[in-house]
Scaffold this motif. Structure first.
Motif, mmCIF file in Angstrom:
data_model
loop_
_atom_site.group_PDB
_atom_site.id
_atom_site.type_symbol
_atom_site.label_atom_id
_atom_site.label_comp_id
_atom_site.label_asym_id
_atom_site.label_seq_id
_atom_site.Cartn_x
_atom_site.Cartn_y
_atom_site.Cartn_z
ATOM 1 N N SER A 132 0.754 -1.079 0.230
ATOM 2 C CA SER A 132 0.041 -0.044 0.175
ATOM 3 C C SER A 132 1.013 1.272 -0.080
ATOM 4 C CB SER A 132 -0.941 0.055 1.292
ATOM 5 O OG SER A 132 -1.678 1.258 1.388
ATOM 6 N N ARG A 145 -12.469 0.742 2.380
ATOM 7 C CA ARG A 145 -11.212 0.695 1.762
ATOM 8 C C ARG A 145 -11.215 -0.335 0.579
ATOM 9 N NH1 ARG A 145 -7.207 4.836 3.143
ATOM 10 N NH2 ARG A 145 -7.171 4.652 5.708
ATOM 11 N N VAL A 147 -9.316 -3.062 -1.962
ATOM 12 C CA VAL A 147 -8.033 -3.812 -2.133
ATOM 13 C C VAL A 147 -7.990 -4.668 -3.537
ATOM 14 C CG1 VAL A 147 -6.771 -5.818 -1.205
ATOM 15 C CG2 VAL A 147 -7.991 -4.112 0.386
ATOM 16 N N LEU A 204 -1.344 0.737 -7.425
ATOM 17 C CA LEU A 204 -1.458 1.295 -5.937
ATOM 18 C C LEU A 204 -1.635 2.718 -5.731
ATOM 19 C CD1 LEU A 204 2.115 -0.505 -4.704
ATOM 20 C CD2 LEU A 204 -0.320 -0.807 -4.189
ATOM 21 N N ASP A 208 -6.244 1.422 -2.104
ATOM 22 C CA ASP A 208 -5.731 1.436 -0.850
ATOM 23 C C ASP A 208 -4.841 0.481 -0.590
ATOM 24 O OD1 ASP A 208 -7.389 3.930 0.336
ATOM 25 O OD2 ASP A 208 -9.062 2.414 -0.217
ATOM 26 N N ALA A 209 -4.907 -0.764 -1.114
ATOM 27 C CA ALA A 209 -3.820 -1.687 -1.051
ATOM 28 C C ALA A 209 -4.008 -2.773 -2.275
ATOM 29 C CB ALA A 209 -4.075 -2.431 0.239
#
Length: 287
Positions: A132, A145, A147, A204, A208-209
């Motif tokens: 992240s 968030r 991912v 990225l 967020d990740a």
């Protein structure tokens, strides 16, 4: 976050490799006749190997520069930046072998594409990691968030298992590495974005990740051993990357030579010195 793989001694590796290769082309193997053709391949011709740039092509180029000539092997390395063309090029004969993938991915690819690629010898492991630019630890991955995960079948399952093993999500009971987004029992408010594996480092800044394959992380100047919020363990890991060929070419004398060189002490030292734990030597006959 990781434990160290037990590296098989070179002599044991050579024995295991010989046994593995001798098992190919049996009467129950439809490629038996082709194996004989592989064994009779002209050893004076260059062996062309398709590979992802890092670390696969780097390792092959080390072998080409430092070990191949002494072993009587002419080696050519052809770089590919995706996970499809190396196998299709091997199947068609455009290249003689490839080095970029693990067994779960190859099994899935062969099934879906009707190809007949087989592993020869394991070389190294690139731990999958969660990265992240926006959060500093797993606790910060809260509801809302996003991912990103790889969108190919095997690596998505691998990515979700990594998240589950680290408490980021919960998977349904009995789900293994073949997990997909429908296998998530509790996403804990997280959102997921499925992307082609090679594009994940560039994403990225937009998510967020992201769970990123080791080779792509290294190419993006990430250091898995230092930068990953979560990283796969190496013990018992089924994702060792290996040298692979079209069935029937396992006994090509050039392939046999390269397999032994890739499992040499010199290559282990190169991996250890170059990647500092971000790539781990994982030698032995592939199954």
């Amino acid at each position: 976050m990781r434990t160290t793989l037990k590296i098989t001694a070179t002599a044991a590796v050579t024995t295991a490799l010989a046994l593995g290769l001798s098992a190919c082309g049996t009467s129950s193997d439809p490629g038996g006749g082709a194996s004989a053709a592989g064994a009779s391949a002209d050893p004076s011709k260059p062996l062309v190997v398709a590979a992802s740039p890092t670390p696969h092509a780097d390792i092959l180029n080390f072998v080409k520069k430092n070990l191949a000539e002494k072993a009587g092997l002419k080696l050519e390395v052809k770089e590919f930046t995706d996970y499809v063309l190396p196998n299709t090029a091997t199947q068609s004969g455009e290249v003689d072998a490839n080095f970029f993938q693990h067994k779960p991915y190859l099994d899935d690819f062969n099934k879906k594409k009707g190809t007949d690629i087989v592993p020869v010898v394991n070389v190294e492991l690139e731990p999958l990691g969660l990265y992240s630019h926006k959060v500093k630890d797993l606790k910060s991955l809260k509801a809302g968030r996003t991912v990103a995960v790889p969108n190919d079948t095997t690596n998505e399952g691998r990515a979700l298992k990594l998240l589950a093993d680290n408490g980021v999500i919960t998977l349904k009971d009995g789900v293994g590495t073949d997990a997909n987004l429908s296998s998530v029992k509790d996403a804990k408010g997280l959102k997921f974005k499925e992307l082609e594996a090679a594009t994940l480092p560039r994403a990225l800044n937009d998510v967020d990740a992201a769970v990123i394959n080791g080779n792509y992380a290294i190419e993006a100047k990430l250091k898995p051993a230092e930068d990953a919020l979560a990283l796969e363990k190496s013990d018992g890991n089924p994702y060792a990357n290996f040298l692979a060929v079209k069935r029937g070419n396992e006994k090509d004398p050039r392939v046999v030579k390269l397999a032994k060189l890739l499992n040499s002490d010199e290559v282990k030292k190169y991996i250890d010195d170059t990647y500092d734990g971000s790539v781990i030597a994982s030698f032995g006959a592939a199954k």
